[in-house]
Design an enzyme around this catalytic site. Sequence first.
Site, PDB file in Angstrom:
ATOM      1  N   HIS A  48     -20.039  28.831 -50.005  1.00 27.37           N
ATOM      2  CA  HIS A  48     -18.655  28.307 -50.027  1.00 27.37           C
ATOM      3  C   HIS A  48     -18.105  28.445 -51.443  1.00 27.37           C
ATOM      4  O   HIS A  48     -18.491  27.699 -52.343  1.00 27.37           O
ATOM      5  CB  HIS A  48     -18.646  26.823 -49.611  1.00 27.37           C
ATOM      6  CG  HIS A  48     -17.279  26.207 -49.581  1.00 27.37           C
ATOM      7  ND1 HIS A  48     -16.837  25.465 -48.514  1.00 27.37           N
ATOM      8  CD2 HIS A  48     -16.258  26.204 -50.461  1.00 27.37           C
ATOM      9  CE1 HIS A  48     -15.605  25.031 -48.744  1.00 27.37           C
ATOM     10  NE2 HIS A  48     -15.236  25.481 -49.947  1.00 27.37           N
ATOM     11  N   HIS A  57     -14.386  29.565 -53.895  1.00 33.08           N
ATOM     12  CA  HIS A  57     -12.996  30.004 -54.034  1.00 33.08           C
ATOM     13  C   HIS A  57     -12.949  30.991 -55.190  1.00 33.08           C
ATOM     14  O   HIS A  57     -13.217  30.612 -56.332  1.00 33.08           O
ATOM     15  CB  HIS A  57     -12.075  28.815 -54.331  1.00 33.08           C
ATOM     16  CG  HIS A  57     -12.105  27.786 -53.247  1.00 33.08           C
ATOM     17  ND1 HIS A  57     -11.196  27.784 -52.219  1.00 33.08           N
ATOM     18  CD2 HIS A  57     -12.954  26.758 -53.018  1.00 33.08           C
ATOM     19  CE1 HIS A  57     -11.482  26.774 -51.398  1.00 33.08           C
ATOM     20  NE2 HIS A  57     -12.547  26.139 -51.858  1.00 33.08           N
ATOM     21  N   LYS A  89     -12.264  29.508 -41.010  1.00 34.42           N
ATOM     22  CA  LYS A  89     -12.169  28.236 -41.720  1.00 34.42           C
ATOM     23  C   LYS A  89     -11.064  27.364 -41.144  1.00 34.42           C
ATOM     24  O   LYS A  89      -9.915  27.811 -41.025  1.00 34.42           O
ATOM     25  CB  LYS A  89     -11.894  28.529 -43.201  1.00 34.42           C
ATOM     26  CG  LYS A  89     -11.667  27.296 -44.055  1.00 34.42           C
ATOM     27  CD  LYS A  89     -12.956  26.554 -44.344  1.00 34.42           C
ATOM     28  CE  LYS A  89     -12.705  25.212 -44.996  1.00 34.42           C
ATOM     29  NZ  LYS A  89     -13.245  25.093 -46.318  1.00 34.42           N
ATOM     30  N   HIS A 141     -13.162  21.975 -43.183  1.00 32.99           N
ATOM     31  CA  HIS A 141     -12.809  20.981 -44.193  1.00 32.99           C
ATOM     32  C   HIS A 141     -12.640  19.674 -43.415  1.00 32.99           C
ATOM     33  O   HIS A 141     -11.647  19.474 -42.728  1.00 32.99           O
ATOM     34  CB  HIS A 141     -11.514  21.355 -44.921  1.00 32.99           C
ATOM     35  CG  HIS A 141     -11.176  20.377 -45.999  1.00 32.99           C
ATOM     36  ND1 HIS A 141     -11.291  20.650 -47.347  1.00 32.99           N
ATOM     37  CD2 HIS A 141     -10.771  19.080 -45.926  1.00 32.99           C
ATOM     38  CE1 HIS A 141     -10.965  19.591 -48.047  1.00 32.99           C
ATOM     39  NE2 HIS A 141     -10.636  18.620 -47.220  1.00 32.99           N
ATOM     40  N   HIS A 149     -18.859  20.900 -47.811  1.00 33.30           N
ATOM     41  CA  HIS A 149     -18.824  19.976 -48.969  1.00 33.30           C
ATOM     42  C   HIS A 149     -18.832  18.503 -48.568  1.00 33.30           C
ATOM     43  O   HIS A 149     -17.895  17.767 -48.835  1.00 33.30           O
ATOM     44  CB  HIS A 149     -17.622  20.284 -49.885  1.00 33.30           C
ATOM     45  CG  HIS A 149     -16.317  20.596 -49.197  1.00 33.30           C
ATOM     46  ND1 HIS A 149     -15.768  19.796 -48.247  1.00 33.30           N
ATOM     47  CD2 HIS A 149     -15.471  21.648 -49.342  1.00 33.30           C
ATOM     48  CE1 HIS A 149     -14.632  20.323 -47.832  1.00 33.30           C
ATOM     49  NE2 HIS A 149     -14.438  21.457 -48.484  1.00 33.30           N
ATOM     50  N   ASP A 192     -18.505  25.266 -53.625  1.00 34.44           N
ATOM     51  CA  ASP A 192     -17.083  24.912 -53.617  1.00 34.44           C
ATOM     52  C   ASP A 192     -16.474  25.052 -55.013  1.00 34.44           C
ATOM     53  O   ASP A 192     -15.581  24.289 -55.393  1.00 34.44           O
ATOM     54  CB  ASP A 192     -16.835  23.510 -53.066  1.00 34.44           C
ATOM     55  CG  ASP A 192     -15.373  23.295 -52.679  1.00 34.44           C
ATOM     56  OD1 ASP A 192     -14.651  24.298 -52.541  1.00 34.44           O
ATOM     57  OD2 ASP A 192     -14.957  22.141 -52.520  1.00 34.44           O
TER      58      ASP A 192
HETATM   59  O1  DOR Z   1     -11.342  20.440 -54.428  1.00 30.92           O
HETATM   60  C1  DOR Z   1     -11.028  21.330 -53.667  1.00 30.92           C
HETATM   61  N1  DOR Z   1     -10.441  22.471 -54.114  1.00 30.92           N
HETATM   62  N2  DOR Z   1     -11.236  21.168 -52.373  1.00 30.92           N
HETATM   63  C2  DOR Z   1     -10.789  22.028 -51.459  1.00 30.92           C
HETATM   64  O2  DOR Z   1     -10.944  21.772 -50.301  1.00 30.92           O
HETATM   65  C3  DOR Z   1     -10.008  23.221 -51.869  1.00 30.92           C
HETATM   66  C4  DOR Z   1     -10.275  23.589 -53.250  1.00 30.92           C
HETATM   67  C5  DOR Z   1      -9.240  24.549 -53.804  1.00 30.92           C
HETATM   68  O3  DOR Z   1      -8.994  25.576 -53.180  1.00 30.92           O
HETATM   69  O4  DOR Z   1      -8.674  24.261 -54.856  1.00 30.92           O
HETATM   70 ZN    ZN Z   2     -13.562  24.683 -50.833  1.00 26.19          ZN
END
Ligand code: DOR
Ligand code: ZN
Length: 356
Positions: free
Chosen positions: A19, A21, A105, A142, A180, A253
């Site tokens: 997971h 980003h 997702k 989520h 998460h 995450d």
């Molecule tokens: O803290 C987070 N940041 N939680 C999420 O679910 C998304 C992520 C983000 O993309 O910034």
């Molecule tokens: Zn995330």
Amino acid sequence: MDENLLPERITLRQPDDWHVHLRDGDVLKTVVPYTARTFRRAIVMPNLSPPITSLRSAIEYRDRILTAVPMGIEFTPLMTVYLTDNISSKILEEGKNSGVFAAAKLYPANSTTNSGMGVTNVKAIYPLFETMERIGLPLLIHGEVTDLDVDIFDREAVFIDKILQPLLKKFPSLRVVLEHITTEQAVDFVGTNRCNLAATITPHHLHINRNAMFLGGLRSDFYCLPVAKRERHRLALRRAAVSGKPCFFIGTDSAPHLRNAKETSCGCAGIFNSPNALESYAEVFHQEGALQRLEAFVSEYGPSFYGLPLNTNSITLVRETHFIPQSCQLDSDKQSAESLVPFHAGEPLSWRVLRD
Ligand code: DOR
Ligand code: ZN
């Protein structure tokens, strides 16, 4: 624990991140190398603006990610598709059949960053889950309700009761990852449920509780979603991570936001941990006297859940206290002065990844 009995090095099967980003544009160029130098594969979140909702946008995004991988590093981004109220089952089937979508997702609408196009009514997209169950496309969730009358610290537990339980009942063969997790309710629920339900656990939720956000002032570096909870929840997460149960595995995450987007009156949620994620998990397993179970958590349970082969190459951690830098500069063509603050900034960690 007798520190002298600890090894000086640990060699692990190379881990994956289930997971992450990676963002897009200049930030992408900066953050991809941090993930790719440690992890062999990563499940890439689709919450761009606009989100990844088609096969074509997923392929183009994957190409941009691959362009940002440093020469000589092997890294496979595993793409995900963002579920909306209107996405069709056909798109999911096409994406799965072409080998591009590794998972879909579910963001409840307005639950987090770029979730405005997320799902407003989970029951209304049950037909998509029927397709996913049939074609074997895992559902990543989520897990927070968004009702404003539910306290932010209860949103995960309420989601489990109101949304997840009925969903699992209706789709017994659907592979589901509750992403998460942050609560003892999630730990108990996933730990005692069916084997096609798993949860990812981030490094930050293993290290901090909700006090971190308020230590000496408002500390946006520790604000993420789901928000960190009370200490007893953090301890439950640590027990789950080191438990040796295959339903709990790594998912960093890592969610970078530029410093000025964090330090504002309405700061973004997300903790950027990819520069030291493996070291951060190692610290926890070390503290818990469970280093012998680190490899399974970071390198084995994830691929097993996704039905993918284990990596065959390895990575070495050396026992060496080192301090994490206060910030990471953006690798930008525009030489922007923007920076990202990494998790553990300014703190020592006891294990360091050995790099060539
Ligand atoms: O803290 C987070 N940041 N939680 C999420 O679910 C998304 C992520 C983000 O993309 O910034
Ligand atoms: Zn995330």
